[in-house]
Design a protein around this motif. Structure first.
Motif, PDB file in Angstrom:
ATOM      1  N   ALA A 144      46.328  33.497  66.021  1.00  8.39           N
ATOM      2  CA  ALA A 144      46.980  34.373  66.993  1.00  8.39           C
ATOM      3  C   ALA A 144      46.049  35.517  67.368  1.00  8.39           C
ATOM      4  CB  ALA A 144      48.288  34.924  66.419  1.00  8.39           C
ATOM      5  N   ASN A 145      46.397  36.183  68.459  1.00  5.67           N
ATOM      6  CA  ASN A 145      45.594  37.290  68.972  1.00  5.67           C
ATOM      7  C   ASN A 145      46.269  38.627  68.686  1.00  5.67           C
ATOM      8  OD1 ASN A 145      43.432  38.502  70.334  1.00  5.67           O
ATOM      9  ND2 ASN A 145      44.498  38.442  72.298  1.00  5.67           N
ATOM     10  N   PHE A 146      46.889  38.758  67.500  1.00  5.59           N
ATOM     11  CA  PHE A 146      47.547  40.024  67.139  1.00  5.59           C
ATOM     12  C   PHE A 146      46.518  41.150  67.130  1.00  5.59           C
ATOM     13  CE2 PHE A 146      50.436  37.120  64.519  1.00  5.59           C
ATOM     14  CZ  PHE A 146      51.401  37.053  65.516  1.00  5.59           C
ATOM     15  N   GLN A 147      46.934  42.329  67.564  1.00  3.27           N
ATOM     16  CA  GLN A 147      45.977  43.428  67.713  1.00  3.27           C
ATOM     17  C   GLN A 147      45.286  43.794  66.408  1.00  3.27           C
ATOM     18  OE1 GLN A 147      47.307  46.938  69.849  1.00  3.27           O
ATOM     19  NE2 GLN A 147      45.653  48.180  68.976  1.00  3.27           N
ATOM     20  N   VAL A 148      46.035  43.869  65.299  1.00  2.00           N
ATOM     21  CA  VAL A 148      45.389  44.270  64.039  1.00  2.00           C
ATOM     22  C   VAL A 148      44.331  43.260  63.608  1.00  2.00           C
ATOM     23  CG1 VAL A 148      47.217  45.757  63.121  1.00  2.00           C
ATOM     24  CG2 VAL A 148      47.310  43.285  62.692  1.00  2.00           C
ATOM     25  N   LEU A 149      44.539  41.986  63.926  1.00  2.00           N
ATOM     26  CA  LEU A 149      43.528  40.981  63.618  1.00  2.00           C
ATOM     27  C   LEU A 149      42.355  41.094  64.591  1.00  2.00           C
ATOM     28  CD1 LEU A 149      45.780  37.856  62.901  1.00  2.00           C
ATOM     29  CD2 LEU A 149      44.828  39.478  61.254  1.00  2.00           C
ATOM     30  N   ARG A 150      42.661  41.251  65.843  1.00  2.00           N
ATOM     31  CA  ARG A 150      41.622  41.338  66.877  1.00  2.00           C
ATOM     32  C   ARG A 150      40.707  42.543  66.642  1.00  2.00           C
ATOM     33  NH1 ARG A 150      44.880  41.507  70.893  1.00  2.00           N
ATOM     34  NH2 ARG A 150      44.832  43.731  71.364  1.00  2.00           N
ATOM     35  N   ASP A 151      41.309  43.666  66.245  1.00  2.00           N
ATOM     36  CA  ASP A 151      40.517  44.886  66.049  1.00  2.00           C
ATOM     37  C   ASP A 151      39.692  44.858  64.765  1.00  2.00           C
ATOM     38  OD1 ASP A 151      41.588  45.812  68.388  1.00  2.00           O
ATOM     39  OD2 ASP A 151      42.917  47.301  67.467  1.00  2.00           O
ATOM     40  N   ASP A 152      40.141  44.099  63.765  1.00  2.00           N
ATOM     41  CA  ASP A 152      39.456  44.109  62.467  1.00  2.00           C
ATOM     42  C   ASP A 152      38.462  42.974  62.289  1.00  2.00           C
ATOM     43  OD1 ASP A 152      40.456  46.402  61.084  1.00  2.00           O
ATOM     44  OD2 ASP A 152      42.406  45.438  61.014  1.00  2.00           O
ATOM     45  N   ILE A 153      38.673  41.860  62.949  1.00  2.00           N
ATOM     46  CA  ILE A 153      37.837  40.674  62.709  1.00  2.00           C
ATOM     47  C   ILE A 153      36.350  40.915  62.985  1.00  2.00           C
ATOM     48  CG2 ILE A 153      38.072  39.570  64.976  1.00  2.00           C
ATOM     49  CD1 ILE A 153      38.235  37.813  61.525  1.00  2.00           C
ATOM     50  N   PRO A 154      35.953  41.844  63.870  1.00  2.00           N
ATOM     51  CA  PRO A 154      34.516  42.043  64.063  1.00  2.00           C
ATOM     52  C   PRO A 154      33.779  42.552  62.826  1.00  2.00           C
ATOM     53  CG  PRO A 154      35.733  42.912  65.938  1.00  2.00           C
ATOM     54  CD  PRO A 154      36.742  42.591  64.873  1.00  2.00           C
ATOM     55  N   PHE A 155      34.515  43.219  61.897  1.00  2.00           N
ATOM     56  CA  PHE A 155      33.795  43.795  60.759  1.00  2.00           C
ATOM     57  C   PHE A 155      34.313  43.403  59.387  1.00  2.00           C
ATOM     58  CE2 PHE A 155      36.843  46.876  62.386  1.00  2.00           C
ATOM     59  CZ  PHE A 155      37.540  47.243  61.258  1.00  2.00           C
ATOM     60  N   CYS A 156      35.414  42.663  59.270  1.00  2.00           N
ATOM     61  CA  CYS A 156      35.827  42.170  57.951  1.00  2.00           C
ATOM     62  C   CYS A 156      36.830  41.025  58.109  1.00  2.00           C
ATOM     63  CB  CYS A 156      36.427  43.289  57.088  1.00  2.00           C
ATOM     64  SG  CYS A 156      38.064  43.865  57.559  1.00  2.00           S
ATOM     65  N   PRO A 157      36.902  40.126  57.100  1.00  2.00           N
ATOM     66  CA  PRO A 157      37.938  39.090  57.118  1.00  2.00           C
ATOM     67  C   PRO A 157      39.318  39.748  57.191  1.00  2.00           C
ATOM     68  CG  PRO A 157      36.342  38.682  55.382  1.00  2.00           C
ATOM     69  CD  PRO A 157      36.055  40.048  55.916  1.00  2.00           C
ATOM     70  N   SER A 158      40.194  39.206  58.019  1.00  2.00           N
ATOM     71  CA  SER A 158      41.495  39.833  58.260  1.00  2.00           C
ATOM     72  C   SER A 158      42.577  38.768  58.329  1.00  2.00           C
ATOM     73  CB  SER A 158      41.463  40.609  59.586  1.00  2.00           C
ATOM     74  OG  SER A 158      40.379  41.503  59.625  1.00  2.00           O
ATOM     75  N   ILE A 159      43.679  39.021  57.628  1.00  2.00           N
ATOM     76  CA  ILE A 159      44.806  38.095  57.672  1.00  2.00           C
ATOM     77  C   ILE A 159      46.110  38.858  57.884  1.00  2.00           C
ATOM     78  CG2 ILE A 159      43.673  36.383  56.189  1.00  2.00           C
ATOM     79  CD1 ILE A 159      45.491  37.294  53.878  1.00  2.00           C
ATOM     80  N   LEU A 160      47.075  38.174  58.468  1.00  2.00           N
ATOM     81  CA  LEU A 160      48.430  38.712  58.598  1.00  2.00           C
ATOM     82  C   LEU A 160      49.356  37.721  57.908  1.00  2.00           C
ATOM     83  CD1 LEU A 160      50.066  40.370  61.671  1.00  2.00           C
ATOM     84  CD2 LEU A 160      51.291  38.561  60.454  1.00  2.00           C
ATOM     85  N   ILE A 161      50.047  38.197  56.872  1.00  2.00           N
ATOM     86  CA  ILE A 161      50.927  37.327  56.081  1.00  2.00           C
ATOM     87  C   ILE A 161      52.370  37.498  56.531  1.00  2.00           C
ATOM     88  CG2 ILE A 161      51.724  36.707  53.757  1.00  2.00           C
ATOM     89  CD1 ILE A 161      49.225  38.103  52.647  1.00  2.00           C
ATOM     90  N   GLU A 162      52.985  36.411  56.949  1.00  2.00           N
ATOM     91  CA  GLU A 162      54.435  36.384  57.175  1.00  2.00           C
ATOM     92  C   GLU A 162      55.042  35.878  55.872  1.00  2.00           C
ATOM     93  OE1 GLU A 162      56.095  37.501  59.645  1.00  2.00           O
ATOM     94  OE2 GLU A 162      54.875  37.412  61.468  1.00  2.00           O
TER      95      GLU A 162
END
Length: 200
Positions: A144-162
């Protein structure tokens, strides 16, 4: 995929992001449980268990420590400013059907291919631990293109857990019990530990 879990270096810095907060309750479960409360309780428990069980193995920061609304950009700004090794956003799911289980979202940007592979590895480790220890159905990795993932992926691994569906009676009731909040937090923490420390 597990080779992407190995991140050499000093103490890993992890940002845990309890979604929503303040006037933004997130999803309200069928038993009245609010997403913003569930995710904050789990985040605080991850912080506590890191100290009591893992002897501060990780350097963990929360994007919020109380019932306040933090902007999405500020959540990501924190992770960037402290040079986080991993960003983990916590949420609860909702569905009009009787859906159940846990799923993890990662960003779908092609320009961050390595970080996306690392994110998938972290997500799979969390899902595996949660399925094993909690018995939650694994709904897999989603993109997905969630903002918190989009903003963080350039500098660290990022996940959103449901973490589960508060629109499902069993899972909504599950999150009302403190022992289950602890179990969920421990599963997520150990999923991170298994991934970030494999081979070290």
């Amino acid at each position: 995929m597990l080779q992407f879990c190995v991140i050499f270096g000093q103490q890993k810095v992890i940002v845990i992001d309890p979604g929503h907060g303040g006037k933004d309750s997130g999803v309200i479960g069928i038993n009245g449980v609010q997403e913003k409360d569930v995710v904050l309780n789990v985040a605080k428990e991850i912080l506590r268990l890191n100290k009591t069980i893992l002897n501060n193995e990780f350097d963990i920061y929360l994007t919020r420590y109380k019932d306040t609304l933090i902007s999405l950009s500020d959540r990501s700004r924190l992770a960037k400013s402290i040079q986080a090794d991993v960003f983990v956003s916590l949420h609860c799911n909702a569905s009009q059907s009787d859906s159940r289980g846990m799923e993890v979202y990662v960003h779908n940007a092609k320009e961050s291919e390595t970080r996306i592979k690392e994110s998938i590895a972290v997500g799979l480790s969390v899902l595996e631990e949660s399925s094993l220890k909690l018995g939650f159905k694994k709904r897999g990795i989603q993109f997905a293109n969630f903002q918190v993932l989009r903003d963080d992926i350039p500098f660290c691994p990022s996940i959103l857990i449901e973490m589960g569906f508060v629109t499902n009676t069993d899972e909504a009731d599950y999150f009302l019990k403190p022992k289950n909040i602890r179990a969920t937090a421990l599963a997520i923490l150990m999923g991170l530990f298994n991934c970030l420390n494999i081979g070290l």
